[in-house]
Each structure stands twice: as structure tokens, then as C-alpha cells.
Scaffold this motif. Sequence first.
Motif, PDB file in Angstrom:
ATOM      1  N   TYR A  15     -35.255 -20.929  29.922  1.00  0.00           N
ATOM      2  CA  TYR A  15     -35.904 -22.224  30.139  1.00  0.00           C
ATOM      3  C   TYR A  15     -34.847 -23.292  30.444  1.00  0.00           C
ATOM      4  N   TYR A  16     -33.821 -23.339  29.620  1.00  0.00           N
ATOM      5  CA  TYR A  16     -32.717 -24.295  29.784  1.00  0.00           C
ATOM      6  C   TYR A  16     -32.067 -24.124  31.158  1.00  0.00           C
ATOM      7  N   THR A  17     -31.813 -22.887  31.534  1.00  0.00           N
ATOM      8  CA  THR A  17     -31.174 -22.592  32.816  1.00  0.00           C
ATOM      9  C   THR A  17     -32.092 -22.928  33.982  1.00  0.00           C
ATOM     10  N   LEU A  18     -33.382 -22.674  33.831  1.00  0.00           N
ATOM     11  CA  LEU A  18     -34.346 -23.010  34.878  1.00  0.00           C
ATOM     12  C   LEU A  18     -34.306 -24.504  35.182  1.00  0.00           C
ATOM     13  N   LEU A  19     -34.172 -25.325  34.157  1.00  0.00           N
ATOM     14  CA  LEU A  19     -34.110 -26.773  34.381  1.00  0.00           C
ATOM     15  C   LEU A  19     -32.883 -27.138  35.220  1.00  0.00           C
ATOM     16  N   ASN A  20     -31.752 -26.485  34.960  1.00  0.00           N
ATOM     17  CA  ASN A  20     -30.553 -26.728  35.779  1.00  0.00           C
ATOM     18  C   ASN A  20     -30.766 -26.270  37.216  1.00  0.00           C
ATOM     19  N   THR A  21     -31.418 -25.143  37.375  1.00  0.00           N
ATOM     20  CA  THR A  21     -31.673 -24.608  38.718  1.00  0.00           C
ATOM     21  C   THR A  21     -32.585 -25.546  39.504  1.00  0.00           C
ATOM     22  N   ILE A  73     -40.653 -30.908  20.586  1.00  0.00           N
ATOM     23  CA  ILE A  73     -41.980 -30.720  21.188  1.00  0.00           C
ATOM     24  C   ILE A  73     -42.431 -32.008  21.868  1.00  0.00           C
ATOM     25  N   GLU A  74     -42.196 -33.141  21.224  1.00  0.00           N
ATOM     26  CA  GLU A  74     -42.558 -34.421  21.830  1.00  0.00           C
ATOM     27  C   GLU A  74     -41.843 -34.636  23.156  1.00  0.00           C
ATOM     28  N   GLU A  75     -40.573 -34.285  23.225  1.00  0.00           N
ATOM     29  CA  GLU A  75     -39.828 -34.422  24.490  1.00  0.00           C
ATOM     30  C   GLU A  75     -40.380 -33.476  25.551  1.00  0.00           C
ATOM     31  N   MET A  76     -40.684 -32.251  25.176  1.00  0.00           N
ATOM     32  CA  MET A  76     -41.229 -31.295  26.135  1.00  0.00           C
ATOM     33  C   MET A  76     -42.575 -31.779  26.672  1.00  0.00           C
ATOM     34  N   GLN A  77     -43.387 -32.373  25.794  1.00  0.00           N
ATOM     35  CA  GLN A  77     -44.695 -32.857  26.214  1.00  0.00           C
ATOM     36  C   GLN A  77     -44.594 -33.980  27.245  1.00  0.00           C
ATOM     37  N   LYS A  78     -43.481 -34.644  27.293  1.00  0.00           N
ATOM     38  CA  LYS A  78     -43.289 -35.719  28.269  1.00  0.00           C
ATOM     39  C   LYS A  78     -43.187 -35.178  29.699  1.00  0.00           C
ATOM     40  N   PHE A  79     -43.174 -33.860  29.850  1.00  0.00           N
ATOM     41  CA  PHE A  79     -43.214 -33.269  31.192  1.00  0.00           C
ATOM     42  C   PHE A  79     -44.484 -33.698  31.916  1.00  0.00           C
ATOM     43  N   ASP A  80     -45.510 -34.002  31.151  1.00  0.00           N
ATOM     44  CA  ASP A  80     -46.754 -34.489  31.753  1.00  0.00           C
ATOM     45  C   ASP A  80     -46.499 -35.724  32.611  1.00  0.00           C
ATOM     46  N   GLN A  81     -45.528 -36.543  32.215  1.00  0.00           N
ATOM     47  CA  GLN A  81     -45.195 -37.732  33.007  1.00  0.00           C
ATOM     48  C   GLN A  81     -44.596 -37.355  34.361  1.00  0.00           C
ATOM     49  N   VAL A  82     -43.834 -36.280  34.388  1.00  0.00           N
ATOM     50  CA  VAL A  82     -43.294 -35.795  35.660  1.00  0.00           C
ATOM     51  C   VAL A  82     -44.435 -35.342  36.561  1.00  0.00           C
ATOM     52  N   ILE A  83     -45.392 -34.627  35.985  1.00  0.00           N
ATOM     53  CA  ILE A  83     -46.551 -34.167  36.754  1.00  0.00           C
ATOM     54  C   ILE A  83     -47.374 -35.352  37.243  1.00  0.00           C
ATOM     55  N   LEU A  84     -47.547 -36.365  36.403  1.00  0.00           N
ATOM     56  CA  LEU A  84     -48.277 -37.556  36.832  1.00  0.00           C
ATOM     57  C   LEU A  84     -47.548 -38.272  37.968  1.00  0.00           C
ATOM     58  N   GLN A 106     -38.395 -41.326  43.099  1.00  0.00           N
ATOM     59  CA  GLN A 106     -39.389 -41.306  42.026  1.00  0.00           C
ATOM     60  C   GLN A 106     -39.446 -39.952  41.320  1.00  0.00           C
ATOM     61  N   LEU A 107     -39.743 -38.897  42.078  1.00  0.00           N
ATOM     62  CA  LEU A 107     -39.942 -37.594  41.448  1.00  0.00           C
ATOM     63  C   LEU A 107     -38.660 -37.039  40.831  1.00  0.00           C
ATOM     64  N   PHE A 108     -37.577 -37.012  41.590  1.00  0.00           N
ATOM     65  CA  PHE A 108     -36.324 -36.468  41.060  1.00  0.00           C
ATOM     66  C   PHE A 108     -35.827 -37.275  39.858  1.00  0.00           C
ATOM     67  N   PRO A 109     -35.810 -38.613  39.921  1.00  0.00           N
ATOM     68  CA  PRO A 109     -35.363 -39.352  38.725  1.00  0.00           C
ATOM     69  C   PRO A 109     -36.252 -39.102  37.500  1.00  0.00           C
ATOM     70  N   ALA A 110     -37.556 -38.972  37.706  1.00  0.00           N
ATOM     71  CA  ALA A 110     -38.460 -38.692  36.579  1.00  0.00           C
ATOM     72  C   ALA A 110     -38.140 -37.330  35.976  1.00  0.00           C
ATOM     73  N   PHE A 111     -37.952 -36.322  36.839  1.00  0.00           N
ATOM     74  CA  PHE A 111     -37.610 -34.989  36.348  1.00  0.00           C
ATOM     75  C   PHE A 111     -36.261 -35.003  35.630  1.00  0.00           C
ATOM     76  N   LEU A 112     -35.274 -35.637  36.239  1.00  0.00           N
ATOM     77  CA  LEU A 112     -33.921 -35.632  35.692  1.00  0.00           C
ATOM     78  C   LEU A 112     -33.877 -36.292  34.305  1.00  0.00           C
ATOM     79  N   ALA A 113     -34.559 -37.409  34.149  1.00  0.00           N
ATOM     80  CA  ALA A 113     -34.580 -38.088  32.849  1.00  0.00           C
ATOM     81  C   ALA A 113     -35.226 -37.187  31.792  1.00  0.00           C
ATOM     82  N   TRP A 114     -36.329 -36.547  32.163  1.00  0.00           N
ATOM     83  CA  TRP A 114     -37.005 -35.639  31.230  1.00  0.00           C
ATOM     84  C   TRP A 114     -36.100 -34.453  30.897  1.00  0.00           C
ATOM     85  N   LYS A 115     -35.514 -33.850  31.915  1.00  0.00           N
ATOM     86  CA  LYS A 115     -34.649 -32.677  31.747  1.00  0.00           C
ATOM     87  C   LYS A 115     -33.498 -32.975  30.783  1.00  0.00           C
ATOM     88  N   GLU A 116     -32.856 -34.114  30.958  1.00  0.00           N
ATOM     89  CA  GLU A 116     -31.707 -34.443  30.123  1.00  0.00           C
ATOM     90  C   GLU A 116     -32.103 -34.606  28.655  1.00  0.00           C
TER      91      GLU A 116
END
Length: 128
Positions: A15-21, A73-84, A106-116
Motif C-alpha cells: 500500500y505504502y509503495t503503491l502511493l509512491n508509484t 484510519i482518520e487519515e486514510m478516510q480523507k482519501f474521500d476528499q481526493v475522490i471528491l 487540483q488533483l495532484f496536490p490533493a493526492f500528494l497532501a493526503w499521501k504524505e
Amino acid sequence: MVSLTNDQYEMLHYYYTLLNTIEEGFDYVIESFTNLELTEGDSLFKDILSAFYHIDSSHLTLYALLEEETGMIEEMQKFDQVILTLDREAAIFTTIEQHHDFVKNQLFPAFLAWKEMVQAKLQPYIVH
């Protein structure tokens, strides 16, 4: 900290590696907007969207595994914001330039902030 089996550790590591990829994929896609030699940008963007599905579908399993780690878990749930954020593109996309701007600003910065944030919470499990 939850004690993990080898299989659980491997899942978290994957999972961790997938986020880097995915981040590397975004880098390529964004570079392909201006570098015409990078011809796989559209295909790679579709792969990123597919990876988003895999991230989202793995969360229930990860929540069960990490049920004691409410902060993670709370941080992972914030992935919903990336989808939104992604959902907003469907409403605004009219030109290729708007798509490029949306992905880059928009999309890349949202993903990157969540990923970090998620990776910071996962780090103790990955490096043990």
C-alpha cells in the motif's frame, strides 16, 4: 502499535509503495503535458484512476487491521476528499487545457497532501 503478521506487513508495505508509484505516475503525466516525447500520459492517467479504485477498495481491510489506530484510519478516510476532487473535474472539464490545469493544480496536490499524511502514519509499521 498493532503487532502485524508477515502477510499484514506485506500488505501495508505494498500500500505504502503503491502511493509512491502513483506520485511518480502523476509526475510523468504532468510532464507529458509539455513534453511531447512522453507519449503515455493519457494511458498512465487511466492507470492512476484505476489505482485510486484499488486504494479505496483496500481501506476496509486496512481499517479492520488497524482498528486500534484511530489516527491512521482518520487519515486514510480523507482519501474521500481526493475522490471528491476528482469528481469536480467531470463537472468542469471542457478543454484539454482545463484538464491539464485540473490535474496539475487540483488533483495532484490533493493526492500528494493526503499521501504524505498517510505515509507519515504508516512509517512506523513499514520501518521496523
